[in-house]
Design a protein around this motif. Structure first.
Motif, mmCIF file in Angstrom:
data_model
loop_
_atom_site.group_PDB
_atom_site.id
_atom_site.type_symbol
_atom_site.label_atom_id
_atom_site.label_comp_id
_atom_site.label_asym_id
_atom_site.label_seq_id
_atom_site.Cartn_x
_atom_site.Cartn_y
_atom_site.Cartn_z
ATOM 1 N N GLU A 1 -0.124 -9.908 -4.714
ATOM 2 C CA GLU A 1 -0.844 -10.955 -5.436
ATOM 3 C C GLU A 1 -1.065 -10.518 -6.879
ATOM 4 O O GLU A 1 -1.262 -9.324 -7.167
ATOM 5 N N GLY A 2 -1.048 -11.485 -7.792
ATOM 6 C CA GLY A 2 -1.215 -11.174 -9.201
ATOM 7 C C GLY A 2 -2.543 -10.518 -9.516
ATOM 8 O O GLY A 2 -2.613 -9.593 -10.335
ATOM 9 N N ASP A 3 -3.608 -10.966 -8.838
ATOM 10 C CA ASP A 3 -4.918 -10.386 -9.126
ATOM 11 C C ASP A 3 -5.014 -8.943 -8.649
ATOM 12 O O ASP A 3 -5.672 -8.108 -9.271
ATOM 13 N N THR A 4 -4.326 -8.619 -7.542
ATOM 14 C CA THR A 4 -4.325 -7.244 -7.042
ATOM 15 C C THR A 4 -3.628 -6.309 -8.013
ATOM 16 O O THR A 4 -4.127 -5.214 -8.320
ATOM 17 N N LEU A 5 -2.488 -6.732 -8.521
ATOM 18 C CA LEU A 5 -1.746 -5.906 -9.477
ATOM 19 C C LEU A 5 -2.550 -5.724 -10.756
ATOM 20 O O LEU A 5 -2.659 -4.599 -11.283
ATOM 21 N N LEU A 6 -3.133 -6.795 -11.254
ATOM 22 C CA LEU A 6 -3.884 -6.698 -12.503
ATOM 23 C C LEU A 6 -5.102 -5.797 -12.338
ATOM 24 O O LEU A 6 -5.432 -5.013 -13.238
ATOM 25 N N ALA A 7 -5.773 -5.870 -11.192
ATOM 26 C CA ALA A 7 -6.932 -5.011 -10.957
ATOM 27 C C ALA A 7 -6.529 -3.543 -10.959
ATOM 28 O O ALA A 7 -7.240 -2.692 -11.512
ATOM 29 N N ALA A 8 -5.376 -3.232 -10.359
ATOM 30 C CA ALA A 8 -4.909 -1.848 -10.340
ATOM 31 C C ALA A 8 -4.586 -1.365 -11.756
ATOM 32 O O ALA A 8 -4.939 -0.243 -12.151
#
Length: 241
Positions: free
Chosen positions: A222-229
């Motif tokens: 998911e885009g939000d997971t990648l951005l959070a990392a």
């Protein structure tokens, strides 16, 4: 008498301009900038070509208005996120996460407008001079997040280049101080703030831009997971609490 008539005329003009921009945004959503056609907008609105040109002198004039609006809306979203995070007494790391999430939320919610300001440039189009200040308003809330950070060796070269930039462009220093008031009179803090904001922007644009363009489809994340990392890795690089 003229003043009494001016009010309704001005309101009608602004209403018509808004309707033209709404029609243009629908075209952008359907087919990108290449689909933007003033003649089609005029036809859809029941206007003649010459009548529409009384409101926008050219396609580029209309693009200017759309780009200004997009930057202003994005800046508002970032400002709201920054204010909420500050009111909640978030740590710098939490503030960075909140700002990154707000940026992504705006872009994913307004993909055609995001691509208008961050996507491929329009051939032959020259953005208005005030675009720079509007873009800085979007990025500005990131500056205070990094001002008190401790940059690691991996980002030290960026900090050094930002320090040199600050030394050669007083306007950049004024921009940093406007958002990170605690950096006034502290060149090192300004360099940290600027380096962090520039790195945040590059990571945001890379991750969010790929997501909005559909490049993550079928990749299993998911885009939000990648951005959070990515955001946490940047926070680690500046030792943000």
């Amino acid at each position: 008498m003229a003043e009494a008539q001016q009010g309704p005329r001005a309101r009608y003009r602004e209403q018509t301009r808004a309707e033209i921009k709404d029609a243009a945004l629908r075209q952008l959503a359907d087919g990108g900038v290449a689909a933007l056609a003033l003649t089609r907008i005029a036809k859809d609105m029941g206007l003649s070509g010459p009548a529409l040109y009384r409101y926008f002198a050219s396609r580029d004039d209309l693009l200017n208005a759309l780009i200004r609006d997009a930057y202003d809306d994005a800046a508002t979203a970032m400002g709201v996120a920054a204010a909420r995070s500050e009111a909640a007494a978030h740590s710098p790391r939490e503030r960075l996460r909140a700002l990154a999430a707000a940026y992504r939320s705006w872009a994913v919610g307004e993909p055609h407008r995001y691509l208008l300001i961050q996507g491929s440039p329009v051939p032959g189009y020259v953005a208005p001079a005030d675009t720079l200040e509007r873009a800085r308003a979007v990025l500005g809330p990131f500056l205070p997040v990094f001002a008190g950070g401790v940059p690691g060796a991996g980002v030290a070269p960026v900090v050094a280049q930002m320090a040199a930039w600050l030394g050669s462009d007083a306007g950049v220093g004024d921009w940093v101080t406007a958002y990170a008031t605690d950096t006034a009179g502290d060149p090192a803090a300004k360099a940290r703030a600027l380096a962090g904001a520039v790195l945040a922007w590059s990571q945001l644009h890379g991750s969010v831009g790929l997501e909005v363009a559909g490049q993550f489809a079928g990749m299993g994340h998911e885009g939000d997971t990648l951005l959070a990392a990515q955001t946490d890795m940047l926070a680690d690089a500046f030792a943000l609490a």
